[in-house]
Write an enzyme that holds these catalytic residues in place. Structure first.
Site, PDB file in Angstrom:
ATOM      1  N   ASP A 182      -2.029  10.712  -1.878  1.00 45.03           N
ATOM      2  CA  ASP A 182      -2.439   9.655  -2.812  1.00 45.03           C
ATOM      3  C   ASP A 182      -2.814  10.235  -4.163  1.00 45.03           C
ATOM      4  O   ASP A 182      -2.719   9.556  -5.180  1.00 45.03           O
ATOM      5  CB  ASP A 182      -3.597   8.854  -2.231  1.00 45.03           C
ATOM      6  CG  ASP A 182      -3.041   7.891  -1.186  1.00 45.03           C
ATOM      7  OD1 ASP A 182      -2.798   8.326  -0.047  1.00 45.03           O
ATOM      8  OD2 ASP A 182      -2.791   6.726  -1.552  1.00 45.03           O
TER       9      ASP A 182
ATOM     10  N   GLN B 154      -1.460   1.970  10.125  1.00 43.39           N
ATOM     11  CA  GLN B 154      -0.201   2.109   9.374  1.00 43.39           C
ATOM     12  C   GLN B 154       0.853   2.839  10.196  1.00 43.39           C
ATOM     13  O   GLN B 154       2.045   2.577  10.068  1.00 43.39           O
ATOM     14  CB  GLN B 154      -0.447   2.893   8.062  1.00 43.39           C
ATOM     15  CG  GLN B 154      -1.197   2.135   6.998  1.00 43.39           C
ATOM     16  CD  GLN B 154      -2.673   2.461   7.050  1.00 43.39           C
ATOM     17  OE1 GLN B 154      -3.233   2.735   8.095  1.00 43.39           O
ATOM     18  NE2 GLN B 154      -3.323   2.414   5.897  1.00 43.39           N
TER      19      GLN B 154
ATOM     20  N   ASN C 247      -5.369  12.266   0.867  1.00 38.12           N
ATOM     21  CA  ASN C 247      -4.417  11.433   1.618  1.00 38.12           C
ATOM     22  C   ASN C 247      -5.199  10.687   2.703  1.00 38.12           C
ATOM     23  O   ASN C 247      -6.417  10.871   2.857  1.00 38.12           O
ATOM     24  CB  ASN C 247      -3.302  12.303   2.221  1.00 38.12           C
ATOM     25  CG  ASN C 247      -2.159  11.461   2.774  1.00 38.12           C
ATOM     26  OD1 ASN C 247      -1.656  10.559   2.080  1.00 38.12           O
ATOM     27  ND2 ASN C 247      -1.754  11.687   4.005  1.00 38.12           N
ATOM     28  N   LYS C 248      -4.505   9.856   3.440  1.00 34.56           N
ATOM     29  CA  LYS C 248      -5.118   8.992   4.457  1.00 34.56           C
ATOM     30  C   LYS C 248      -6.115   9.743   5.327  1.00 34.56           C
ATOM     31  O   LYS C 248      -5.841  10.864   5.754  1.00 34.56           O
ATOM     32  CB  LYS C 248      -3.990   8.387   5.301  1.00 34.56           C
ATOM     33  CG  LYS C 248      -4.422   7.493   6.425  1.00 34.56           C
ATOM     34  CD  LYS C 248      -5.352   6.373   5.985  1.00 34.56           C
ATOM     35  CE  LYS C 248      -4.775   5.501   4.873  1.00 34.56           C
ATOM     36  NZ  LYS C 248      -5.776   4.591   4.278  1.00 34.56           N
TER      37      LYS C 248
ATOM     38  N   ARG D 111      -7.472  -0.451  -6.637  1.00 28.01           N
ATOM     39  CA  ARG D 111      -7.729   0.607  -5.650  1.00 28.01           C
ATOM     40  C   ARG D 111      -7.949   1.910  -6.422  1.00 28.01           C
ATOM     41  O   ARG D 111      -7.206   2.210  -7.351  1.00 28.01           O
ATOM     42  CB  ARG D 111      -6.562   0.758  -4.643  1.00 28.01           C
ATOM     43  CG  ARG D 111      -6.495  -0.412  -3.655  1.00 28.01           C
ATOM     44  CD  ARG D 111      -5.573  -0.130  -2.487  1.00 28.01           C
ATOM     45  NE  ARG D 111      -6.185   0.750  -1.510  1.00 28.01           N
ATOM     46  CZ  ARG D 111      -5.511   1.284  -0.483  1.00 28.01           C
ATOM     47  NH1 ARG D 111      -4.212   1.037  -0.327  1.00 28.01           N
ATOM     48  NH2 ARG D 111      -6.118   2.068   0.383  1.00 28.01           N
TER      49      ARG D 111
ATOM     50  N   ARG E   9       0.865  -1.180   0.000  1.00 27.21           N
ATOM     51  CA  ARG E   9       0.000   0.000   0.000  1.00 27.21           C
ATOM     52  C   ARG E   9       0.895   1.220   0.000  1.00 27.21           C
ATOM     53  O   ARG E   9       2.107   1.122   0.141  1.00 27.21           O
ATOM     54  CB  ARG E   9      -1.044  -0.025   1.132  1.00 27.21           C
ATOM     55  CG  ARG E   9      -0.755  -0.750   2.391  1.00 27.21           C
ATOM     56  CD  ARG E   9       0.372  -0.172   3.195  1.00 27.21           C
ATOM     57  NE  ARG E   9       0.206   1.258   3.391  1.00 27.21           N
ATOM     58  CZ  ARG E   9       1.191   2.094   3.628  1.00 27.21           C
ATOM     59  NH1 ARG E   9       2.457   1.665   3.730  1.00 27.21           N
ATOM     60  NH2 ARG E   9       0.986   3.381   3.776  1.00 27.21           N
ATOM     61  N   GLY E  10       0.266   2.400  -0.142  1.00 26.96           N
ATOM     62  CA  GLY E  10       1.061   3.619  -0.319  1.00 26.96           C
ATOM     63  C   GLY E  10       1.109   3.901  -1.811  1.00 26.96           C
ATOM     64  O   GLY E  10       1.437   3.003  -2.602  1.00 26.96           O
ATOM     65  N   ALA E  11       0.794   5.140  -2.176  1.00 29.10           N
ATOM     66  CA  ALA E  11       0.573   5.447  -3.594  1.00 29.10           C
ATOM     67  C   ALA E  11       1.735   5.045  -4.508  1.00 29.10           C
ATOM     68  O   ALA E  11       1.533   4.297  -5.488  1.00 29.10           O
ATOM     69  CB  ALA E  11       0.225   6.927  -3.738  1.00 29.10           C
TER      70      ALA E  11
HETATM   71  O1  MRU Z   1      -4.433   3.152   2.407  1.00 35.81           O
HETATM   72  P1  MRU Z   1      -2.944   3.329   2.236  1.00 35.81           P
HETATM   73  O2  MRU Z   1      -2.155   2.758   3.350  1.00 35.81           O
HETATM   74  O3  MRU Z   1      -2.482   2.886   0.872  1.00 35.81           O
HETATM   75  O4  MRU Z   1      -2.760   4.903   2.311  1.00 35.81           O
HETATM   76  C1  MRU Z   1      -1.456   5.420   2.170  1.00 35.81           C
HETATM   77  C2  MRU Z   1      -1.424   6.883   2.351  1.00 35.81           C
HETATM   78  O5  MRU Z   1      -2.422   7.532   2.523  1.00 35.81           O
HETATM   79  C3  MRU Z   1      -0.093   7.551   2.202  1.00 35.81           C
HETATM   80  O6  MRU Z   1      -0.041   8.685   3.006  1.00 35.81           O
HETATM   81  C4  MRU Z   1       0.097   7.967   0.735  1.00 35.81           C
HETATM   82  O7  MRU Z   1      -0.040   6.881  -0.123  1.00 35.81           O
HETATM   83  C5  MRU Z   1       1.396   8.611   0.502  1.00 35.81           C
HETATM   84  S1  MRU Z   1       2.690   7.456   0.751  1.00 35.81           S
HETATM   85  C6  MRU Z   1       4.000   7.637   0.016  1.00 35.81           C
END
Ligand code: MRU
Length: 355
Positions: free
Chosen positions: A244, A203, A254-255, A99, A56-58
């Protein structure tokens, strides 16, 4: 999904591994308790791993999709050397549906669509794999550049707040927001990190704390709802988060919880930084209202650590991202530099920069 242990040192900066002609993903669902990899051999297993949040993470999602396309092309070419391109379309769609919010996924797929148009006849695998490796290596280098630009904004011996996980695990290595923190710490600028635990998926508690402790960077976890009180207590210079998807006008998805951090930061006079590669900026999305926000299973909120914690009969609303309006962002940092007070014109001009 096939879980395996790999005979390599487990390292946040090597969470996506190409080995023995397969893709291995460090399983982020079970960190830090277990260090196992999930083996992906085609588009189906890669899309399933992204959907389940093994990775996970963009940026990490974009890199993984790139390897997934190479795997899919190898399988489709073996199946039909004449018709593999048509068969591959279904794989691209499958990956695109894994996603919805992280634009790096669609960025990677579009890049491959362009590449596929230029490929000569014959087996495409080597070229498509080389592309994935290049995207992977470049992301790592871009994060290092971003880390330098972000660190330059931070004063000596600062305490900062971060949210979710934006480190090596969420990228090709080093990280976006956590990359800025790592770079600033290496320069003696960050003396304390406060990390939101990041409910419901934790996370922050599971992944960010794991990365920071391994790096020897002091970290204190806090419940997400504690962040405003921490700012009110004083001594916080920056809130530093990733993204994201960044819309053309500078709004940032973002999250979930990022928006409330930005509101609290502005109220308390704390600066708010967004660190993301330009591949996270989506000029095709006009504003935050146009960003598709993923809603995940309510069970993620109703349960914690595999056990139900909510009262029987309660439902849950579980959007996993929110949108922070551009006017709450003091600095947006990419691999090309810093956009102060980002807005439509500033972002468009930033995307013109070539380094
Ligand atoms: O749901 P996730 O864990 O994929 O969400 C991740 C985030 O929101 C991060 O902050 C975002 O992807 C930037 S990470 C380099």
């Amino acid at each position: 999904m096939q879980a395996v242990t790999l005979d390599i040192p487990v390292n946040a900066d090597a969470a996506i591994v190409w080995q023995d002609d397969h893709l291995y993903l460090l399983d982020q669902r079970v960190l830090p308790q277990r260090e196992i990899f999930i083996r992906c051999s085609d588009a189906g297993s890669t899309a399933a791993a992204i959907r389940a949040m093994v990775v996970r993470g963009a940026p990490a999602i974009g890199i993984t999709a790139a390897y997934g396309i190479a795997l899919a092309a190898r399988q489709r070419y073996a199946q039909s050397p004449a018709g593999w391109r048509e068969l591959l379309d279904a794989d691209l769609e499958l990956l695109a549906g894994s996603r919805p919010t992280a634009v790096n996924l669609f960025w990677a797929i579009e890049r491959y669509r362009g590449l596929l148009r230029t490929l000569p006849a014959g087996d495409p695998f080597a070229r498509l794999l080389a592309e994935a490796k290049e995207i992977h290596v470049r992301d790592r280098a871009e994060n290092r550049a971003m880390g330098g630009y972000g660190a330059a904004l931070i004063g000596d011996r600062s305490a900062v707040i971060t949210h979710c996980n934006t480190g090596g695990l969420a990228t090709g290595g080093h990280g976006t927001a956590l990359g800025v923190i790592r770079s600033a710490h290496a320069q003696g600028k960050v003396s304390q990190v406060f990390a939101d635990e990041t409910r419901p998926w934790l996370q922050g508690a599971r992944l960010t704390a794991w990365e920071l402790v391994r790096d020897g960077i002091p970290v204190q976890l806090m419940a997400d709802g504690a962040a405003a009180a921490r700012m009110a207590a004083g001594g916080i210079s920056w809130v530093i988060v990733g993204a994201d998807r960044i819309a053309a006008n500078g709004d940032v998805a973002n999250k979930i919880g990022t928006y409330s951090l930005a509101v609290a930061a502005r109220h308390h006079g704390v600066k708010f930084m967004v660190a993301a590669p330009t591949s996270t900026i989506d000029p095709g999305t006009a504003g935050g209202a146009d960003i598709p926000i993923e809603a995940r299973d309510p069970e993620e909120v109703l349960h914690c650590g595999g056990a139900r914690v909510a009262a029987p009969g309660a439902g849950a609303w579980n959007p996993v991202f929110d949108v922070t309006p551009a006017e709450l962002v003091d600095a947006m940092v990419t691999e090309r530099g810093v956009v102060s007070n980002p807005g439509r014109e500033a972002i468009a001009a930033h995307l013109e920069i070539r380094r």
